[in-house]
Design an enzyme around this catalytic site. Sequence first.
Site, mmCIF file in Angstrom:
data_model
loop_
_atom_site.group_PDB
_atom_site.id
_atom_site.type_symbol
_atom_site.label_atom_id
_atom_site.label_comp_id
_atom_site.label_asym_id
_atom_site.label_seq_id
_atom_site.Cartn_x
_atom_site.Cartn_y
_atom_site.Cartn_z
ATOM 1 N N ILE A 194 13.770 36.372 32.131
ATOM 2 C CA ILE A 194 13.171 36.724 30.953
ATOM 3 C C ILE A 194 11.870 37.644 31.944
ATOM 4 O O ILE A 194 11.790 39.362 32.240
ATOM 5 C CB ILE A 194 11.919 35.975 30.118
ATOM 6 C CG1 ILE A 194 12.426 35.788 28.895
ATOM 7 C CG2 ILE A 194 11.139 37.131 29.655
ATOM 8 C CD1 ILE A 194 11.886 34.721 28.159
ATOM 9 N N ASP A 243 4.630 28.999 44.858
ATOM 10 C CA ASP A 243 4.625 28.141 43.897
ATOM 11 C C ASP A 243 3.554 28.423 43.013
ATOM 12 O O ASP A 243 2.547 28.037 43.751
ATOM 13 C CB ASP A 243 5.138 26.281 44.496
ATOM 14 C CG ASP A 243 4.865 25.353 43.476
ATOM 15 O OD1 ASP A 243 4.901 25.987 42.201
ATOM 16 O OD2 ASP A 243 5.130 24.527 43.968
ATOM 17 N N ASN A 268 4.089 34.461 33.340
ATOM 18 C CA ASN A 268 5.632 34.198 32.655
ATOM 19 C C ASN A 268 6.547 33.029 33.911
ATOM 20 O O ASN A 268 7.177 32.276 32.708
ATOM 21 C CB ASN A 268 6.715 35.685 33.176
ATOM 22 C CG ASN A 268 7.873 34.815 32.164
ATOM 23 O OD1 ASN A 268 7.898 34.838 31.075
ATOM 24 N ND2 ASN A 268 8.975 35.229 33.536
ATOM 25 N N TYR A 324 6.432 19.944 27.841
ATOM 26 C CA TYR A 324 5.843 21.580 27.850
ATOM 27 C C TYR A 324 5.727 21.927 26.275
ATOM 28 O O TYR A 324 4.642 22.894 26.421
ATOM 29 C CB TYR A 324 8.240 22.099 28.142
ATOM 30 C CG TYR A 324 8.566 23.364 27.475
ATOM 31 C CD1 TYR A 324 7.985 24.308 28.193
ATOM 32 C CD2 TYR A 324 8.157 23.926 26.428
ATOM 33 C CE1 TYR A 324 7.994 25.776 28.225
ATOM 34 C CE2 TYR A 324 8.573 24.724 25.966
ATOM 35 C CZ TYR A 324 9.001 26.370 27.545
ATOM 36 O OH TYR A 324 9.010 27.152 26.988
ATOM 37 N N LYS A 356 2.104 24.728 26.509
ATOM 38 C CA LYS A 356 2.219 25.870 26.390
ATOM 39 C C LYS A 356 0.733 26.013 24.736
ATOM 40 O O LYS A 356 0.800 27.370 24.465
ATOM 41 C CB LYS A 356 3.681 25.946 25.262
ATOM 42 C CG LYS A 356 5.027 26.658 26.213
ATOM 43 C CD LYS A 356 4.729 27.628 27.263
ATOM 44 C CE LYS A 356 5.876 27.983 27.683
ATOM 45 N NZ LYS A 356 5.366 28.804 28.729
HETATM 46 N N1 NAD Z 1 14.227 31.371 27.580
HETATM 47 C C1 NAD Z 1 13.998 30.589 26.098
HETATM 48 O O1 NAD Z 1 14.697 29.907 25.149
HETATM 49 C C2 NAD Z 1 12.663 30.423 26.258
HETATM 50 C C3 NAD Z 1 11.221 30.273 24.339
HETATM 51 C C4 NAD Z 1 10.465 30.586 25.162
HETATM 52 C C5 NAD Z 1 9.819 30.811 25.594
HETATM 53 N N2 NAD Z 1 9.933 30.712 26.984
HETATM 54 C C6 NAD Z 1 9.159 30.845 28.362
HETATM 55 O O2 NAD Z 1 9.752 31.967 28.776
HETATM 56 C C7 NAD Z 1 9.308 32.181 30.833
HETATM 57 C C8 NAD Z 1 10.077 32.592 31.364
HETATM 58 O O3 NAD Z 1 11.557 31.437 30.982
HETATM 59 P P1 NAD Z 1 13.247 32.149 31.111
HETATM 60 O O4 NAD Z 1 13.309 31.744 30.109
HETATM 61 O O5 NAD Z 1 13.080 33.697 31.517
HETATM 62 O O6 NAD Z 1 13.746 30.776 32.576
HETATM 63 P P2 NAD Z 1 14.253 30.761 33.773
HETATM 64 O O7 NAD Z 1 14.648 29.571 34.160
HETATM 65 O O8 NAD Z 1 14.994 32.206 33.690
HETATM 66 O O9 NAD Z 1 12.550 32.471 34.714
HETATM 67 C C9 NAD Z 1 11.832 31.218 35.861
HETATM 68 C C10 NAD Z 1 12.050 31.467 36.746
HETATM 69 O O10 NAD Z 1 10.347 30.467 37.028
HETATM 70 C C11 NAD Z 1 10.578 30.640 38.387
HETATM 71 N N3 NAD Z 1 9.325 29.161 38.749
HETATM 72 C C12 NAD Z 1 9.568 28.058 38.517
HETATM 73 N N4 NAD Z 1 8.839 26.756 38.590
HETATM 74 C C13 NAD Z 1 7.911 28.106 39.305
HETATM 75 C C14 NAD Z 1 6.786 28.010 40.223
HETATM 76 N N5 NAD Z 1 6.429 26.565 40.744
HETATM 77 N N6 NAD Z 1 6.323 28.500 40.933
HETATM 78 C C15 NAD Z 1 6.512 30.132 40.478
HETATM 79 N N7 NAD Z 1 8.104 30.572 39.964
HETATM 80 C C16 NAD Z 1 8.544 29.355 39.380
HETATM 81 C C17 NAD Z 1 11.803 29.631 38.136
HETATM 82 O O11 NAD Z 1 12.335 29.791 40.020
HETATM 83 C C18 NAD Z 1 12.566 31.408 38.022
HETATM 84 O O12 NAD Z 1 12.845 32.290 39.129
HETATM 85 C C19 NAD Z 1 8.469 30.478 30.462
HETATM 86 O O13 NAD Z 1 7.631 30.633 30.253
HETATM 87 C C20 NAD Z 1 9.345 29.883 29.549
HETATM 88 O O14 NAD Z 1 8.889 28.658 28.999
HETATM 89 C C21 NAD Z 1 11.471 30.618 27.570
#
Ligand code: NAD
Length: 262
Positions: A18, A63, A90, A154, A158
């Site tokens: 995302i 981080d 995000n 989690y 949220k």
């Molecule tokens: N993919 C889904 O189905 C979904 C559904 C609901 C909500 N979300 C939310 O969307 C957001 C993005 O998720 P995504 O699906 O793109 O995930 P993703 O795993 O593709 O990307 C998450 C990114 O966050 C980074 N990250 C992880 N821990 C970190 C830290 N401690 N410090 C800095 N960066 C860190 C990772 O390196 C990664 O690049 C999140 O908040 C997730 O909870 C995702």
Amino acid sequence: MKLLEGKVALVTGAVGGIGTAIVRDFLAEGAKVILMDIKAEAVEAAVAKLQAEGFEVAGAAADIRDAAAVKSAVDAARAKLGPISIVVANANTGGSTTTMDKSTPDVFRTEVADNVGGQFNTIYAAIDDLKALGGSITVVGSVNGLATFGQPGYSAAKSALVSLVRTMATEYGPHNIRANMIAPGTVRTPAWDSRLARKPDVMDGLKRWYPLGRVASPEDIAKPITFLASEGAAFISGAIIPVDGGLMAGNHQMAKELTLEG
Ligand SMILES: NC(=O)c1ccc[n+]([C@@H]2O[C@H](COP(=O)([O-])OP(=O)(O)OC[C@H]3O[C@@H](n4cnc5c(N)ncnc54)[C@H](O)[C@@H]3O)[C@@H](O)[C@H]2O)c1
């Protein structure tokens, strides 16, 4: 005129599924973007690629659980691009423990504290700029914060972020800072890779639950975030917006059973 012309935006999780879509959409709308992520090499590669395409970006590898590291990375990046008026919190820090029975006190506490605290650290590092300029904070939550879909740690994090968004909207409103949440449903991103490896057709099963009949693309989530950061959303604050293909509107599978239609 582009929607975010000349604005400086901080995006966390910027090299994830995302996050990459948010960064791309913000840049297309004229913003300068600070890419924050824990994956330092991926941040460096993304920044080099985007700069080669002519975009104004800066990397901020950190981080989000480490407040001091977040602050110094943000300060170094804003010295390159200018003061920040848009924050997108995000990144999530993990927290995939599936059920109560699999949770332990330590794991639960870590999942909640890291996910909520990480978003707080991000916003805290940029808030002085936003207070000076006015601005927009968008927290990426989840439908897991609005109803039960497993993953208790989690999901509790949220839900707590819903409260944080409301607090920020009320407390920072007088500074012309808006705070909102986008709560996605299922989005096909790298976050799903391990589950897809275990069950390759997992998305086919999940899409049946969505009234729109599909899961989201990262762009489905990025576009509303761009809108929230733009002038078009100038009077939207404190909103918790599901971007979930209608999932939270009700249970259409159950409706079919109740009505004996289908
Ligand atoms: N993919 C889904 O189905 C979904 C559904 C609901 C909500 N979300 C939310 O969307 C957001 C993005 O998720 P995504 O699906 O793109 O995930 P993703 O795993 O593709 O990307 C998450 C990114 O966050 C980074 N990250 C992880 N821990 C970190 C830290 N401690 N410090 C800095 N960066 C860190 C990772 O390196 C990664 O690049 C999140 O908040 C997730 O909870 C995702």
